[in-house]
Enzyme design. Structure first.
Site, PDB file in Angstrom:
ATOM      1  N   ARG A 170      42.469  73.948  57.871  1.00 50.81           N
ATOM      2  CA  ARG A 170      41.828  74.563  59.155  1.00 50.81           C
ATOM      3  C   ARG A 170      43.094  75.479  59.578  1.00 50.81           C
ATOM      4  O   ARG A 170      42.685  76.560  60.153  1.00 50.81           O
ATOM      5  CB  ARG A 170      42.040  73.442  60.247  1.00 50.81           C
ATOM      6  N   ASP A 199      38.869  71.795  52.873  1.00 50.59           N
ATOM      7  CA  ASP A 199      37.919  71.658  54.000  1.00 50.59           C
ATOM      8  C   ASP A 199      37.169  72.632  54.155  1.00 50.59           C
ATOM      9  O   ASP A 199      37.143  73.900  53.403  1.00 50.59           O
ATOM     10  CB  ASP A 199      38.710  71.260  55.447  1.00 50.59           C
ATOM     11  N   HIS A 262      32.768  68.073  54.017  1.00 51.88           N
ATOM     12  CA  HIS A 262      33.656  69.174  54.569  1.00 51.88           C
ATOM     13  C   HIS A 262      34.395  70.052  53.321  1.00 51.88           C
ATOM     14  O   HIS A 262      35.248  70.154  53.098  1.00 51.88           O
ATOM     15  CB  HIS A 262      34.983  68.299  54.851  1.00 51.88           C
ATOM     16  N   ASP A 328      35.030  61.510  54.010  1.00 53.30           N
ATOM     17  CA  ASP A 328      34.855  61.334  55.479  1.00 53.30           C
ATOM     18  C   ASP A 328      33.707  62.158  56.142  1.00 53.30           C
ATOM     19  O   ASP A 328      33.341  63.171  55.272  1.00 53.30           O
ATOM     20  CB  ASP A 328      35.865  61.547  56.351  1.00 53.30           C
ATOM     21  N   GLU A 329      33.163  61.857  57.105  1.00 55.58           N
ATOM     22  CA  GLU A 329      32.159  62.803  57.858  1.00 55.58           C
ATOM     23  C   GLU A 329      30.991  63.434  56.803  1.00 55.58           C
ATOM     24  O   GLU A 329      31.075  64.747  57.271  1.00 55.58           O
ATOM     25  CB  GLU A 329      32.965  63.449  58.743  1.00 55.58           C
ATOM     26  N   TRP A 461      45.643  67.251  62.241  1.00 55.03           N
ATOM     27  CA  TRP A 461      44.754  68.223  61.876  1.00 55.03           C
ATOM     28  C   TRP A 461      44.835  69.596  62.773  1.00 55.03           C
ATOM     29  O   TRP A 461      45.047  69.480  63.901  1.00 55.03           O
ATOM     30  CB  TRP A 461      43.384  67.364  62.380  1.00 55.03           C
TER      31      TRP A 461
HETATM   32  C1  ACM Z   1      38.829  62.060  59.789  1.00 51.80           C
HETATM   33  O1  ACM Z   1      39.779  62.307  60.770  1.00 51.80           O
HETATM   34  N1  ACM Z   1      37.876  62.623  59.770  1.00 51.80           N
HETATM   35  C2  ACM Z   1      39.556  61.563  58.645  1.00 51.80           C
END
Ligand code: ACM
Ligand code: ZN
Length: 525
Positions: A170, A199, A262, A328-329, A461
């Site tokens: 990011r 990402d 991601h 994730d996600e 993050w």
């Molecule tokens: C995360 O915070 N998506 C691992």
């Protein structure tokens, strides 16, 4: 407070017996006894070691030389006075790879350990026994003698995984920033730096087979007018340099190569690896959705050929035992409508898209295992079935049953829940005191499963705080609290003592050029 701290510096003219100083060691050692005496470090002090510890001795001489201006000679240890002796001792095996003993007596200092990592941590504790000016990057010339209070200290960590994750996608963080963080982590006996290298916002590691990944996928389009320092990538030489720098400081770098979601940065370069074919374009975090529906196509063999080639290079670069594959996600919208993904579900006899993700991760895990590495993923890798050997990084703090579920299946667990470990959250949500209260071992966990909790880590993050100052403010002083949580036995933890120690560490951090939250907030808990 200041008087107490500065009383550690004694000029020759006013040398006197020292009062017992308050110790401000973070993380708190497992066991420490202080005696009412002092060692005086002066320009005649020598560093004693055997050949195998020469590089550690050189590190210590170099460090101590910066502020003191002393050119400390390194000698073969021979039981002399006025010596800081470093030695390995196989009888200290019970203290583990990272444990050590530190004996400061009036006449000499001994750091002993089973391994070099322990010696390194003994030296970090010694740093924290010296007056805070020892952290100065310039010579503090007016003092001829530096005091070290006499202690008898035996120390070892509670957990083996003591980590920090920095999101380099990011926001790209320069090699110098990463080195600065490695130094700071080492000082607080943290031993894992997890770099989130892939990402939606950028692909940050050079892959020789696919130069376009970084030539295109590491830079935001010009229309966003992003400052130059926020994008870019690490060359393979940069990575080698960072890995070496970290290893010298007992820090292991864990690379994270996200999949199957991601990954807009990869799909913007290779849209054919998605289900729909694109085109795609990367964007700064707040210029688009935080989670993209476009992910790698699980039905396309090209995706696996691509990922295996990427992993081949990543595995060569990082000596770490583990490779983090994200997981994730990953929304399943595209997989639900993709004929190739649906065919994969049918051919493999899978129930649904969750099982398809589990199959995807399982296939990658086999590949990583063949290459001698172990897989870690975020806790979503539990959904659709967890392999017997994957390690799980728990982050979704609201899913309180997950930690027990993982260890009851016999898998390793690293605790980094949103409740205590998300250092991009503001201090109103996660105060330093809250971090300090964290216990990585879930309540009521059977003792026989305790060894599966490897430890914990903070996650940063970098979508909100995107400047170096913001990074520092979010991480310090919370990382000091986490270091004590992960290193010190529960019995020696005390918030009141920790808060007092922070006053000394405010000065140390200032000296080290860290923009701690406590610097900007007068009562920054
Ligand atoms: C995360 O915070 N998506 C691992
Ligand atoms: Zn597909």
């Amino acid at each position: 407070m200041l008087l107490l701290i500065f009383s550690g510096l004694i000029s020759c003219a006013e040398k006197r017996e020292e009062p017992v100083q308050n110790l401000a060691i973070i993380p708190q050692p497992a066991g420490v006894i202080q005696t009412d005496d002092t060692f005086y470090l002066n320009n005649k002090t020598k560093i004693g070691c055997s050949g195998e510890l020469e590089s550690k001795a050189a590190y210590l001489a170099d460090f101590l030389g910066t502020a003191t201006g002393f050119n400390l000679e390194i000698i073969e240890e021979s039981g002399k006075r006025n010596v800081i002796s470093l030695s390995l001792d196989s009888s200290l095996k019970d203290l583990g790879e990272e444990g050590y003993k530190l004996e400061v007596q009036r006449k000499r200092i001994d750091i002993t350990a089973f391994s070099e990592s322990g010696i390194f941590y003994g030296m970090q504790t010694l740093r924290q026994l010296l007056p805070v000016q020892i952290e100065s990057k310039k010579i503090v010339a007016e003092f001829h003698s530096w005091t070290i209070p006499c202690v008898s200290l035996t120390d070892h960590p509670r957990f083996t995984w003591r980590g920090l994750m920095i999101d380099c996608s990011r926001t790209f963080w320069s090699k110098e920033t990463i080195k600065r963080y490695i130094d700071l982590l080492a000082f607080y006996k943290m031993n894992i730096l997890h770099l989130h290298l892939v990402d939606d916002q950028g692909w940050r590691i050079e892959i020789k087979k696919y130069p376009e990944l970084t030539n295109l996928g590491a830079f935001f389009p010009e229309k966003y007018d992003e400052p130059a320092e926020r994008h870019g990538f690490y060359t393979q030489n940069d990575i080698k340099e960072l890995v070496r720098y970290a290893l010298e400081r007992n820090v292991t770098i864990i690379p994270e190569i996200e999949m199957p979601g991601h990954v807009l940065s990869a799909l913007s370069v290779f849209p054919e690896l998605s289900c729909g074919g694109g085109p795609f374009e990367i964007h700064p975090f707040f210029e688009g959705p935080g989670i993209h529906e476009d992910i790698y196509c699980a039905g396309n063999e090209e995706v696996f050929r691509f990922l295996e080639s990427v992993l081949d290079e990543v595995i060569q670069l990082f000596p770490a035992e583990y490779i983090h594959i994200g997981g994730d996600e990953a929304p399943k919208d595209r997989w639900e409508k993709c004929p190739r993904c649906q065919r994969r579900i049918m051919v493999e006899g899978l129930k649904d898209e969750s099982e398809l993700q589990s199959w995807f991760i399982g296939r990658i895990e086999k590949y990583i295992n063949q290459k001698g590495k172990k897989l870690i993923g975020w806790d979503e890798i539990l959904e659709g079935g967890l392999s017997e050997t994957a390690s799980v990084m728990y982050w979704r703090g609201w899913l309180t049953q997950v930690p027990k579920e993982v260890v009851e299946q016999g898998n390793n667990l690293i605790m980094s829940p949103t409740s205590h470990c998300y250092f991009d959250y503001d201090y109103a949500a996660i105060s330093t005191e809250k971090v300090y209260e964290f216990n990585p071992v879930p309540e009521g966990l059977e003792d026989s499963l305790r060894h599966l909790i490897l430890g914990g880590q903070a996650n940063f993050w970098s979508h909100i705080d995107r400047t170096e100052q913001g990074l520092d403010k979010q991480i310090f002083p919370r990382i000091l609290a986490l270091s004590e949580v992960l290193w010190s036995p529960m019995e020696v933890r005390s918030w009141e003592r920790f808060e007092n120690k922070l006053q000394t560490h405010d000065i140390i951090l200032e000296e080290s050029g860290v923009d701690s939250y406590r610097k900007s907030e007068s009562n920054g808990k």
